[in-house]
Write a protein that holds these residues in place. Structure first.
Motif, PDB file in Angstrom:
ATOM      1  N   GLN A  67       0.993  -1.132  -0.076  1.00 50.00           N
ATOM      2  CA  GLN A  67      -0.041   0.008  -0.072  1.00 50.00           C
ATOM      3  C   GLN A  67       0.719   1.449  -0.181  1.00 50.00           C
ATOM      4  OE1 GLN A  67      -2.668   0.299   3.122  1.00 50.00           O
ATOM      5  NE2 GLN A  67      -3.133   2.145   3.018  1.00 50.00           N
ATOM      6  N   ASN A  68       2.023   1.098   0.878  1.00 44.05           N
ATOM      7  CA  ASN A  68       2.706   2.206   0.898  1.00 44.05           C
ATOM      8  C   ASN A  68       3.826   2.414  -0.055  1.00 44.05           C
ATOM      9  OD1 ASN A  68       4.424   0.524   1.780  1.00 44.05           O
ATOM     10  ND2 ASN A  68       4.681   1.582   4.071  1.00 44.05           N
ATOM     11  N   TYR A  69       3.992   1.822  -1.299  1.00 43.72           N
ATOM     12  CA  TYR A  69       4.793   1.664  -2.423  1.00 43.72           C
ATOM     13  C   TYR A  69       6.146   1.092  -1.762  1.00 43.72           C
ATOM     14  CZ  TYR A  69       1.772   5.585  -3.438  1.00 43.72           C
ATOM     15  OH  TYR A  69       0.801   6.482  -3.581  1.00 43.72           O
ATOM     16  N   ALA A  70       6.620   1.600  -0.607  1.00 40.12           N
ATOM     17  CA  ALA A  70       7.972   0.854  -0.296  1.00 40.12           C
ATOM     18  C   ALA A  70       9.017   1.104  -1.243  1.00 40.12           C
ATOM     19  CB  ALA A  70       8.000  -0.701   0.124  1.00 40.12           C
ATOM     20  N   LEU A  71       9.190   2.293  -1.660  1.00 37.71           N
ATOM     21  CA  LEU A  71      10.317   2.720  -2.429  1.00 37.71           C
ATOM     22  C   LEU A  71      11.560   3.005  -1.759  1.00 37.71           C
ATOM     23  CD1 LEU A  71       8.358   4.323  -5.397  1.00 37.71           C
ATOM     24  CD2 LEU A  71       8.971   1.947  -5.212  1.00 37.71           C
ATOM     25  N   TYR A  72      12.819   3.473  -2.197  1.00 36.01           N
ATOM     26  CA  TYR A  72      13.794   3.546  -1.361  1.00 36.01           C
ATOM     27  C   TYR A  72      14.172   5.365  -2.229  1.00 36.01           C
ATOM     28  CZ  TYR A  72      15.175  -1.127  -0.399  1.00 36.01           C
ATOM     29  OH  TYR A  72      14.950  -2.335   0.186  1.00 36.01           O
ATOM     30  N   PRO A  73      14.068   6.362  -1.015  1.00 34.26           N
ATOM     31  CA  PRO A  73      13.925   7.653  -1.843  1.00 34.26           C
ATOM     32  C   PRO A  73      15.440   8.027  -2.229  1.00 34.26           C
ATOM     33  CG  PRO A  73      13.918   7.597   0.744  1.00 34.26           C
ATOM     34  CD  PRO A  73      13.658   6.290   0.338  1.00 34.26           C
ATOM     35  N   HIS A  74      16.270   7.494  -1.877  1.00 32.99           N
ATOM     36  CA  HIS A  74      17.657   7.956  -2.384  1.00 32.99           C
ATOM     37  C   HIS A  74      18.185   7.461  -3.767  1.00 32.99           C
ATOM     38  CE1 HIS A  74      18.276   4.116  -0.178  1.00 32.99           C
ATOM     39  NE2 HIS A  74      19.386   4.103  -0.708  1.00 32.99           N
ATOM     40  N   MET A  75      17.207   6.476  -4.156  1.00 34.75           N
ATOM     41  CA  MET A  75      17.524   5.686  -5.361  1.00 34.75           C
ATOM     42  C   MET A  75      16.684   6.112  -6.496  1.00 34.75           C
ATOM     43  SD  MET A  75      17.696   1.673  -4.275  1.00 34.75           S
ATOM     44  CE  MET A  75      19.124   1.135  -3.296  1.00 34.75           C
ATOM     45  N   SER A  76      17.260   6.211  -7.588  1.00 31.62           N
ATOM     46  CA  SER A  76      16.444   6.499  -8.849  1.00 31.62           C
ATOM     47  C   SER A  76      15.403   5.578  -9.257  1.00 31.62           C
ATOM     48  CB  SER A  76      17.303   6.714 -10.091  1.00 31.62           C
ATOM     49  OG  SER A  76      17.672   5.521 -10.554  1.00 31.62           O
ATOM     50  N   VAL A  77      14.462   5.852 -10.175  1.00 30.39           N
ATOM     51  CA  VAL A  77      13.263   4.519 -10.565  1.00 30.39           C
ATOM     52  C   VAL A  77      14.134   3.593 -11.246  1.00 30.39           C
ATOM     53  CG1 VAL A  77      11.805   4.504 -12.380  1.00 30.39           C
ATOM     54  CG2 VAL A  77      11.788   6.524 -11.039  1.00 30.39           C
ATOM     55  N   PHE A  78      15.361   3.637 -11.874  1.00 31.49           N
ATOM     56  CA  PHE A  78      16.008   2.450 -12.323  1.00 31.49           C
ATOM     57  C   PHE A  78      16.451   1.799 -11.373  1.00 31.49           C
ATOM     58  CE2 PHE A  78      19.534   0.191 -13.616  1.00 31.49           C
ATOM     59  CZ  PHE A  78      19.108  -0.269 -14.993  1.00 31.49           C
ATOM     60  N   GLU A  79      17.083   2.376 -10.234  1.00 32.92           N
ATOM     61  CA  GLU A  79      17.669   1.632  -9.228  1.00 32.92           C
ATOM     62  C   GLU A  79      16.785   0.850  -8.232  1.00 32.92           C
ATOM     63  OE1 GLU A  79      21.512   4.329  -8.425  1.00 32.92           O
ATOM     64  OE2 GLU A  79      19.594   4.986  -7.385  1.00 32.92           O
ATOM     65  N   ASN A  80      15.507   1.678  -8.118  1.00 29.89           N
ATOM     66  CA  ASN A  80      14.502   0.956  -7.333  1.00 29.89           C
ATOM     67  C   ASN A  80      13.949  -0.287  -7.924  1.00 29.89           C
ATOM     68  OD1 ASN A  80      13.133   2.109  -4.721  1.00 29.89           O
ATOM     69  ND2 ASN A  80      14.058   3.935  -5.909  1.00 29.89           N
ATOM     70  N   ILE A  81      13.780  -0.326  -9.330  1.00 27.65           N
ATOM     71  CA  ILE A  81      13.059  -1.482 -10.040  1.00 27.65           C
ATOM     72  C   ILE A  81      14.359  -2.261 -10.260  1.00 27.65           C
ATOM     73  CG2 ILE A  81      12.336  -2.310 -12.217  1.00 27.65           C
ATOM     74  CD1 ILE A  81      11.382   0.775 -12.748  1.00 27.65           C
ATOM     75  N   ALA A  82      15.502  -2.100 -10.206  1.00 26.04           N
ATOM     76  CA  ALA A  82      16.684  -3.123 -10.423  1.00 26.04           C
ATOM     77  C   ALA A  82      16.915  -3.751  -9.079  1.00 26.04           C
ATOM     78  CB  ALA A  82      17.979  -2.349 -11.062  1.00 26.04           C
ATOM     79  N   PHE A  83      16.666  -3.272  -7.811  1.00 24.63           N
ATOM     80  CA  PHE A  83      17.213  -3.786  -6.634  1.00 24.63           C
ATOM     81  C   PHE A  83      16.863  -5.220  -6.516  1.00 24.63           C
ATOM     82  CE2 PHE A  83      16.876  -4.496  -2.090  1.00 24.63           C
ATOM     83  CZ  PHE A  83      18.056  -4.003  -1.691  1.00 24.63           C
ATOM     84  N   PRO A  84      15.687  -5.597  -6.805  1.00 22.23           N
ATOM     85  CA  PRO A  84      15.613  -7.178  -6.381  1.00 22.23           C
ATOM     86  C   PRO A  84      16.799  -8.024  -7.455  1.00 22.23           C
ATOM     87  CG  PRO A  84      13.523  -6.500  -7.874  1.00 22.23           C
ATOM     88  CD  PRO A  84      14.477  -5.402  -7.034  1.00 22.23           C
ATOM     89  N   LEU A  85      16.974  -7.586  -8.720  1.00 23.15           N
ATOM     90  CA  LEU A  85      17.466  -8.246  -9.493  1.00 23.15           C
ATOM     91  C   LEU A  85      19.383  -8.253  -9.093  1.00 23.15           C
ATOM     92  CD1 LEU A  85      16.276  -7.195 -12.935  1.00 23.15           C
ATOM     93  CD2 LEU A  85      15.892  -9.021 -11.562  1.00 23.15           C
ATOM     94  N   GLN A  86      19.482  -6.895  -8.625  1.00 23.54           N
ATOM     95  CA  GLN A  86      20.871  -6.637  -7.930  1.00 23.54           C
ATOM     96  C   GLN A  86      21.253  -7.648  -6.905  1.00 23.54           C
ATOM     97  OE1 GLN A  86      20.569  -2.748  -7.061  1.00 23.54           O
ATOM     98  NE2 GLN A  86      21.493  -2.053  -9.007  1.00 23.54           N
ATOM     99  N   MET A  87      20.036  -7.912  -5.933  1.00 22.77           N
ATOM    100  CA  MET A  87      20.241  -8.869  -4.770  1.00 22.77           C
ATOM    101  C   MET A  87      20.400 -10.363  -5.321  1.00 22.77           C
ATOM    102  SD  MET A  87      19.999  -7.182  -1.920  1.00 22.77           S
ATOM    103  CE  MET A  87      21.132  -6.155  -3.132  1.00 22.77           C
ATOM    104  N   GLU A  88      19.877 -10.675  -6.817  1.00 23.67           N
ATOM    105  CA  GLU A  88      20.329 -11.984  -7.143  1.00 23.67           C
ATOM    106  C   GLU A  88      21.507 -12.075  -8.037  1.00 23.67           C
ATOM    107  OE1 GLU A  88      16.898 -12.588  -9.971  1.00 23.67           O
ATOM    108  OE2 GLU A  88      15.350 -12.511  -8.191  1.00 23.67           O
ATOM    109  N   ARG A  89      22.259 -10.940  -8.043  1.00 23.34           N
ATOM    110  CA  ARG A  89      23.552 -10.923  -8.564  1.00 23.34           C
ATOM    111  C   ARG A  89      23.409 -11.065 -10.133  1.00 23.34           C
ATOM    112  NH1 ARG A  89      27.360 -10.086  -4.584  1.00 23.34           N
ATOM    113  NH2 ARG A  89      26.918 -10.925  -2.495  1.00 23.34           N
ATOM    114  N   ARG A  90      22.343 -10.348 -10.695  1.00 20.86           N
ATOM    115  CA  ARG A  90      22.204 -10.582 -12.062  1.00 20.86           C
ATOM    116  C   ARG A  90      23.336  -9.759 -12.797  1.00 20.86           C
ATOM    117  NH1 ARG A  90      16.707 -12.244 -12.965  1.00 20.86           N
ATOM    118  NH2 ARG A  90      17.066 -11.755 -15.252  1.00 20.86           N
ATOM    119  N   THR A  91      23.558  -9.986 -14.141  1.00 24.22           N
ATOM    120  CA  THR A  91      24.718  -9.051 -14.696  1.00 24.22           C
ATOM    121  C   THR A  91      24.041  -7.886 -15.007  1.00 24.22           C
ATOM    122  OG1 THR A  91      23.903 -10.045 -16.981  1.00 24.22           O
ATOM    123  CG2 THR A  91      25.484 -11.176 -15.771  1.00 24.22           C
TER     124      THR A  91
END
Length: 366
Positions: free
Chosen positions: A82-106
């Motif tokens: 409900q509250n979006y749960a976005l990281y305010p210091h990150m860009s839109v790209f970085e917010n969307i990419a975050f779970p992929l970065q946690m998976e250590r994708r290229t």
């Protein structure tokens, strides 16, 4: 395959039973909506499916695989809050990419998947912006895109539109429906707004007090609610109810007496009804028609206390016996506060409920 199966799921917090023996099947690719009043257990059930909270009893399976004991990160689900749960210091790209970065994708994989998700939610031109520069609807799209890149078997959405204004909620409802058709994914959506449930769902799950009251397609629940609770919850304005007495039963017809409506006969579906029984009648506001009715109609007179003119519709509130009835008329008919009004209801659209226990329906509407 991402079908969801709940078998006897329960959740207990101390002495409080938040969920009681919930069993449910949601098909692969289905858009299911959990709806009910605050505290009914709908968000709790979503959290159990996500693995954010452990079950107290029962089994949860996704795609035929038992997920009951698996942690949230081990389940093929993605959750939109409900509250979006976005990281305010990150860009839109970085917010969307975050779970992929946690998976250590290229980096190439991340760029490709983020670009695809951003295009789906129409944010391709805002990837370098931070959340503070976005509208509420755009922030919710970022949260949805972050779920999309995970390619989950099931999308779980916990009242994602509740922070938006009315116009934006309507726009986002349409966008989410189109997104579901485009992705073909299983979606489980929680809301307290029955209008959202009616307009978006393939099937609605109505919860009350931690129990499932009824499961069905939106118009199935509208036309044939299983009991008084569902009848009163589904539909806007809500159904009118009045106490009635069964005076006589002949074949599959019962003669009823209702304060303010008089005596009339109505058919029913062969369930147990006997002379002297106390029952409840239900009348949808939109089933009420201005003017005296013909044969096959229940006709009565009421005097409006309030007239709400909305352009497309006119809503009237008026006393009928000991109750206040709400009527919904098309357009702008001539009627005024304090002036008597003749009204009729097709008997075929009259709902009938018993008054024992849960107030089950004893008459189907065709």
């Amino acid at each position: 395959m991402a079908e969801l199966e709940l078998s006897g799921v329960s959740k207990v917090y101390g002495a409080f039973n938040a969920l009681r023996d919930v069993s449910l099947q949601i098909a692969d690719g289905e858009f299911a909506v959990f709806v009910g009043p605050s505290g009914c257990g709908k968000s709790t059930l979503l959290r159990l499916i996500a693995g954010l909270d452990p079950v107290s009893g029962g089994r949860i399976a996704i795609g035929g695989n038992d997920m009951t004991a698996r942690q949230a990160g081990q389940r093929p689900v993605a959750m939109v809050f409900q509250n979006y749960a976005l990281y305010p210091h990150m860009s839109v790209f970085e917010n969307i990419a975050f779970p992929l970065q946690m998976e250590r994708r290229t980096k190439d994989d991340i760029k490709r998947e983020v670009s695809r998700a951003a295009e789906i939610v129409q944010l391709s031109t805002r990837l370098q912006d931070r959340p503070a520069k976005l509208s509420g609807g755009q922030r919710q799209r970022v949260a949805i895109a972050r779920a999309i890149v995970r390619k989950p078997g099931i999308f779980l959405m916990d009242e994602p539109l509740s922070n938006l204004d009315a116009a934006l909620r309507m726009e986002m409802r349409a966008e989410l429906t189109q997104l579901h058709r485009r992705l073909g994914s299983t979606m489980v959506y929680v809301t307290h707004d029955q209008l959202e449930a009616m307009t978006m769902a393939d099937r609605i799950v109505v919860l009350n007090g931690g129990r499932v009251e009824q499961v069905g397609a939106p118009m199935e629940l509208y036309h044939n609610p299983a009991n008084l609770f569902v009848a009163g919850f589904i539909g806007s304005p809500p159904m009118n109810f009045a106490a009635a007495r069964v005076d006589a039963v002949e074949g599959h017809a019962a003669r009823l007496t209702v304060e303010g409506l008089g005596s009339f006969a109505v058919s029913y579906d062969g369930k147990e009804v006997s002379a002297g029984d106390a029952v409840t009648i239900g009348i949808r506001p939109e089933a009420m028609l201005p003017g005296a009715g013909e044969a096959g109609h229940l006709s009565f007179r009421m005097t409006p206390e309030t007239v709400e003119r909305l352009g497309l519709h006119t809503i009237v509130h008026a006393p009928v016996g000991a109750k206040t009835f709400t009527a919904l008329f098309n357009g702008d008919p001539r009627m005024a506060r304090g002036s008597a009004l003749d009204v009729s209801v097709p008997l075929a659209q009259l709902h009938l409920f018993d008054r024992n226990g849960a107030g089950r329906s004893i008459r189907d509407i065709q």
